[in-house]
Enzyme design. Structure first.
Site, mmCIF file in Angstrom:
data_model
loop_
_atom_site.group_PDB
_atom_site.id
_atom_site.type_symbol
_atom_site.label_atom_id
_atom_site.label_comp_id
_atom_site.label_asym_id
_atom_site.label_seq_id
_atom_site.Cartn_x
_atom_site.Cartn_y
_atom_site.Cartn_z
ATOM 1 N N GLY A 280 -2.670 8.328 -4.237
ATOM 2 C CA GLY A 280 -2.001 9.531 -4.735
ATOM 3 C C GLY A 280 -0.750 9.869 -3.951
ATOM 4 N N ASP A 281 0.016 10.799 -4.495
ATOM 5 C CA ASP A 281 1.168 11.432 -3.836
ATOM 6 C C ASP A 281 1.418 12.703 -4.662
ATOM 7 O OD1 ASP A 281 3.347 10.789 -1.653
ATOM 8 O OD2 ASP A 281 4.491 11.550 -3.343
ATOM 9 N N ASN B 133 -1.992 19.156 -1.802
ATOM 10 C CA ASN B 133 -3.009 18.464 -1.013
ATOM 11 C C ASN B 133 -2.713 18.488 0.493
ATOM 12 O OD1 ASN B 133 -3.549 15.504 0.293
ATOM 13 N ND2 ASN B 133 -5.317 16.250 -0.833
ATOM 14 N N THR C 290 -4.362 13.580 5.095
ATOM 15 C CA THR C 290 -2.944 13.728 5.446
ATOM 16 C C THR C 290 -2.721 15.047 6.186
ATOM 17 O OG1 THR C 290 -2.456 12.481 3.451
ATOM 18 C CG2 THR C 290 -0.602 13.519 4.559
ATOM 19 N N GLN D 218 7.275 3.816 3.867
ATOM 20 C CA GLN D 218 5.868 3.415 3.922
ATOM 21 C C GLN D 218 5.673 2.150 4.767
ATOM 22 O OE1 GLN D 218 3.950 5.538 1.592
ATOM 23 N NE2 GLN D 218 2.242 4.988 2.896
ATOM 24 N N LYS E 208 5.406 1.727 -3.063
ATOM 25 C CA LYS E 208 5.310 3.076 -3.629
ATOM 26 C C LYS E 208 5.603 2.987 -5.114
ATOM 27 C CE LYS E 208 4.735 7.371 -2.226
ATOM 28 N NZ LYS E 208 4.018 7.881 -1.043
ATOM 29 N N LYS F 30 0.854 -1.182 0.000
ATOM 30 C CA LYS F 30 0.000 0.000 0.000
ATOM 31 C C LYS F 30 0.881 1.219 0.000
ATOM 32 C CE LYS F 30 -3.891 2.183 0.244
ATOM 33 N NZ LYS F 30 -3.461 2.894 -0.997
HETATM 34 P P1 NDP Z 1 0.923 17.847 -4.250
HETATM 35 O O1 NDP Z 1 1.389 17.492 -5.594
HETATM 36 O O2 NDP Z 1 -0.517 18.060 -3.998
HETATM 37 O O3 NDP Z 1 1.690 19.151 -3.733
HETATM 38 C C1 NDP Z 1 3.081 19.195 -3.644
HETATM 39 C C2 NDP Z 1 3.498 20.570 -3.180
HETATM 40 O O4 NDP Z 1 4.895 20.551 -2.885
HETATM 41 C C3 NDP Z 1 3.308 21.639 -4.234
HETATM 42 O O5 NDP Z 1 3.073 22.878 -3.620
HETATM 43 C C4 NDP Z 1 4.658 21.625 -4.939
HETATM 44 O O6 NDP Z 1 4.977 22.852 -5.601
HETATM 45 C C5 NDP Z 1 5.598 21.390 -3.796
HETATM 46 N N1 NDP Z 1 6.785 20.694 -4.301
HETATM 47 C C6 NDP Z 1 6.816 19.468 -4.868
HETATM 48 N N2 NDP Z 1 8.062 19.149 -5.271
HETATM 49 C C7 NDP Z 1 8.815 20.202 -4.947
HETATM 50 C C8 NDP Z 1 10.177 20.474 -5.093
HETATM 51 N N3 NDP Z 1 11.036 19.592 -5.674
HETATM 52 N N4 NDP Z 1 10.629 21.661 -4.619
HETATM 53 C C9 NDP Z 1 9.773 22.541 -4.037
HETATM 54 N N5 NDP Z 1 8.455 22.335 -3.876
HETATM 55 C C10 NDP Z 1 7.993 21.184 -4.325
HETATM 56 O O7 NDP Z 1 1.505 16.689 -3.285
HETATM 57 P P2 NDP Z 1 1.043 16.302 -1.819
HETATM 58 O O8 NDP Z 1 0.593 17.503 -1.074
HETATM 59 O O9 NDP Z 1 0.165 15.133 -1.910
HETATM 60 O O10 NDP Z 1 2.422 15.783 -1.196
HETATM 61 C C11 NDP Z 1 3.304 16.635 -0.436
HETATM 62 C C12 NDP Z 1 4.219 15.770 0.416
HETATM 63 O O11 NDP Z 1 3.417 15.002 1.326
HETATM 64 C C13 NDP Z 1 5.071 14.737 -0.326
HETATM 65 O O12 NDP Z 1 6.281 14.577 0.372
HETATM 66 C C14 NDP Z 1 4.262 13.467 -0.216
HETATM 67 O O13 NDP Z 1 5.068 12.323 -0.349
HETATM 68 C C15 NDP Z 1 3.736 13.615 1.198
HETATM 69 N N6 NDP Z 1 2.547 12.820 1.535
HETATM 70 C C16 NDP Z 1 1.417 12.879 0.796
HETATM 71 C C17 NDP Z 1 0.295 12.152 1.159
HETATM 72 C C18 NDP Z 1 -0.989 12.244 0.429
HETATM 73 O O14 NDP Z 1 -1.957 11.621 0.888
HETATM 74 N N7 NDP Z 1 -1.098 12.987 -0.648
HETATM 75 C C19 NDP Z 1 0.344 11.242 2.315
HETATM 76 C C20 NDP Z 1 1.557 11.312 3.083
HETATM 77 C C21 NDP Z 1 2.628 12.067 2.677
HETATM 78 P P3 NDP Z 1 4.847 22.938 -7.200
HETATM 79 O O15 NDP Z 1 3.391 22.977 -7.484
HETATM 80 O O16 NDP Z 1 5.570 24.191 -7.558
HETATM 81 O O17 NDP Z 1 5.513 21.705 -7.738
HETATM 82 O O1 2IT Z 2 3.065 8.872 1.487
HETATM 83 C C1 2IT Z 2 1.902 8.430 1.698
HETATM 84 O O2 2IT Z 2 1.611 7.884 2.761
HETATM 85 C C2 2IT Z 2 0.908 8.600 0.646
HETATM 86 N N1 2IT Z 2 1.207 9.191 -0.381
HETATM 87 C C3 2IT Z 2 -0.460 8.022 0.811
HETATM 88 C C4 2IT Z 2 -0.470 6.545 0.500
HETATM 89 C C5 2IT Z 2 -1.824 5.895 0.445
HETATM 90 O O3 2IT Z 2 -1.846 4.730 0.047
HETATM 91 O O4 2IT Z 2 -2.846 6.510 0.785
#
Ligand code: NDP
Ligand code: 2IT
Length: 446
Positions: free
Chosen positions: A165-166, A241, A210, A111, A126, A90
């Site tokens: 998603g991520d 997100n 998250t 993860q 992942k 997952k």
């Molecule tokens: P999104 O794609 O929704 O948003 C990512 C954000 O981070 C954007 O504002 C983006 O800016 C910025 N960003 C991404 N890459 C870079 C970079 N190389 N340098 C600077 N800014 C960057 O992703 P999420 O919000 O889903 O994910 C954010 C983090 O949270 C990640 O580390 C992800 O692994 C983690 N995460 C996500 C989960 C989920 O359920 N979605 C669960 C647990 C962890 P820009 O638009 O300019 O690229």
């Molecule tokens: O980093 C993470 O935990 C996620 N991107 C969410 C993974 C999931 O299966 O909901």
């Protein structure tokens, strides 16, 4: 690092050359496990740690697709099925140009422990692609997702591997991926992906989970010292997100988020980020933080130079990406009197930064504990799919809140038990690890 573990770590480096993020993630966990191997010699005999550092399966594939100008584009797809001791693999899919095997492996490795901490029956995996969705039309994203799934579908299944998603993968992409899976397999297998739309098998609160979960975790950290979010100044990096729903919950609990960012710079908005405007720009217009400042007016300002961590705050929530907060940033946060750093993103703090938080007496909690609410709610989505049921928003949010409280508790109790009181890194790594290790021993050498 404990002597027994140095050999394993050297082997990880030798077998995975150049994968620096993966090395970093493994090192952080192994550095916590000294007291565990001392107490449990059976883990060494069963080579549990050596096995845990090698993914069960790694899939790399070509993703050809046609852009709107009828040109053929070629990307690379990945899925690392890291560990299935506790349940089906997952973990999310990331679409970002920086994606390569080392990033997918670090995320898959993290993860395993995160999913274990949730207490729910999910293994670790992942995936993703170096596809860059920025500037692509919906039709291009759809064709890419269809091609990606045309190869990946054979490895998935509700009992096998369940992506979500991520970065760069949200509701739109999950929809296209699910549609193609359904078409190829001729099965309406709801539990094969999570983060689905609310009208077709998705769960309430998964979108928010998250960010909300991150803030629930910090709520518990604050409560442990008799404090709360009331009146606290908070900085949240990112504007995707995780960041958006972290901002939402901080505001609901009485704090003020004064800054957020994207990869082009950061915005300081002393009155507090206007969440409705931010959502409209990010989700409606797929716009940038510069658009936010233009439409917000007032005192909001955009900065391209410097770092978002220069903005003074009580609580810092890095919610963008790996290694976005370095030693110098940590020093600035400490000098500005920041008390708590909690990772909404995966591995956003460099090892130097984590060391400095400790030296400065700041409280630090790692992503695998703090951001586990996303995957935990994915597991709740799987539960609803398996029972062909849907739960209310209130009930689901309550479950999420309880899960985060329980992870926080488990981190502190475990840290205490292993002689590292108050150390969330040790607590999260050891608690996550021991449950997986026990399951691996029970299941034999596989
Ligand atoms: P999104 O794609 O929704 O948003 C990512 C954000 O981070 C954007 O504002 C983006 O800016 C910025 N960003 C991404 N890459 C870079 C970079 N190389 N340098 C600077 N800014 C960057 O992703 P999420 O919000 O889903 O994910 C954010 C983090 O949270 C990640 O580390 C992800 O692994 C983690 N995460 C996500 C989960 C989920 O359920 N979605 C669960 C647990 C962890 P820009 O638009 O300019 O690229
Ligand atoms: O980093 C993470 O935990 C996620 N991107 C969410 C993974 C999931 O299966 O909901």
């Amino acid at each position: 690092m404990d002597e027994q573990l140095v050999d394993i770590f050297d082997e990880v480096i030798a077998r995975n050359p150049g994968e620096t993020e993966f090395h970093q993630a493994v090192r952080e966990v192994l550095e916590s496990l000294g007291p565990v191997v001392a107490k449990h010699p059976e883990y060494a005999h069963g080579e549990v740690i050596r096995r845990l550092c090698e993914p069960e399966r790694q899939i790399i594939f070509r993703v050809p697709w046609m852009d709107d100008d009828a040109r053929v584009q070629v990307n690379r797809g990945f899925r690392v099925e890291f560990n299935s001791a506790l349940g089906p693999y997952k973990g999310g899919l990331r679409f970002h140009p920086s994606v390569y095997l080392g990033i997918v492996k670090f995320l898959g490795f993290e993860q395993i422990f995160k999913n274990s901490l949730t207490g729910l029956p999910i293994g670790g995996g992942k995936g993703g692609s170096d596809f860059d969705p920025k500037g692509r039309t919906d039709a291009e994203v759809m064709r890419f997702c269809q091609s990606f799934m045309t190869e990946l579908y054979r490895h998935l299944g509700e009992y096998t591997d369940v992506p979500a998603g991520d970065i760069g993968v949200g509701g739109r992409e999950i929809g296209y991926l699910f549609g193609q899976y359904k078409r190829i397999t001729n099965r309406y297998e709801s539990g094969v992906l999570t983060g689905k739309g609310l009208g077709w098998g998705g769960s309430q609160v998964r979108t928010e989970a998250t960010g909300y979960g991150t803030v629930f975790f910090v709520r518990e950290m604050l409560a442990a010292s008799g404090s709360s979010f009331e009146g606290k100044k908070v900085v949240v990096s990112g504007s995707g997100n995780v960041a958006i729903f972290a901002i939402d919950k901080v505001h609901e609990l009485g704090g003020t988020v004064v800054a957020c960012s994207d990869s082009n710079g950061y915005v300081v908005d002393p009155a507090g980020i206007d969440l409705e405007l931010l959502k409209q720009i990010k989700n409606g217009q797929r716009g940038r933080m510069t658009d936010y400042v233009q439409q917000r007016g007032g005192q909001a300002k955009h900065f391209e130079e410097g770092s978002i961590w220069d903005v003074p705050c009580d609580i810092a929530l890095p919610c963008a990406t790996q290694n976005e907060l370095n030693g110098a940033d940590a020093q600035t946060l400490a000098s500005n009197g920041c008390e708590i750093v909690a990772e909404g993103a995966n591995m956003p703090s460099t090892p130097d930064a984590i060391r400095i938080f400790g030296e400065a007496g700041m409280r630090f909690a790692p992503g695998k504990a703090v951001n586990a609410g996303g995957v935990a709610t994915s597991a709740l989505e799987m539960q609803q799919n398996a029972s062909r049921d849907t739960w209310s928003f209130e009930y689901t949010e309550q479950r999420l809140s309880e899960i985060m409280t329980s992870i926080h508790h488990r981190c502190l109790v475990t840290a205490d038990t292993y002689g590292a009181p108050g150390n969330y890194v040790a607590g999260a790594n050891i608690a996550g690890f021991t449950q997986v290790a026990e399951a691996m021993l029970s299941q034999g050498v596989i």
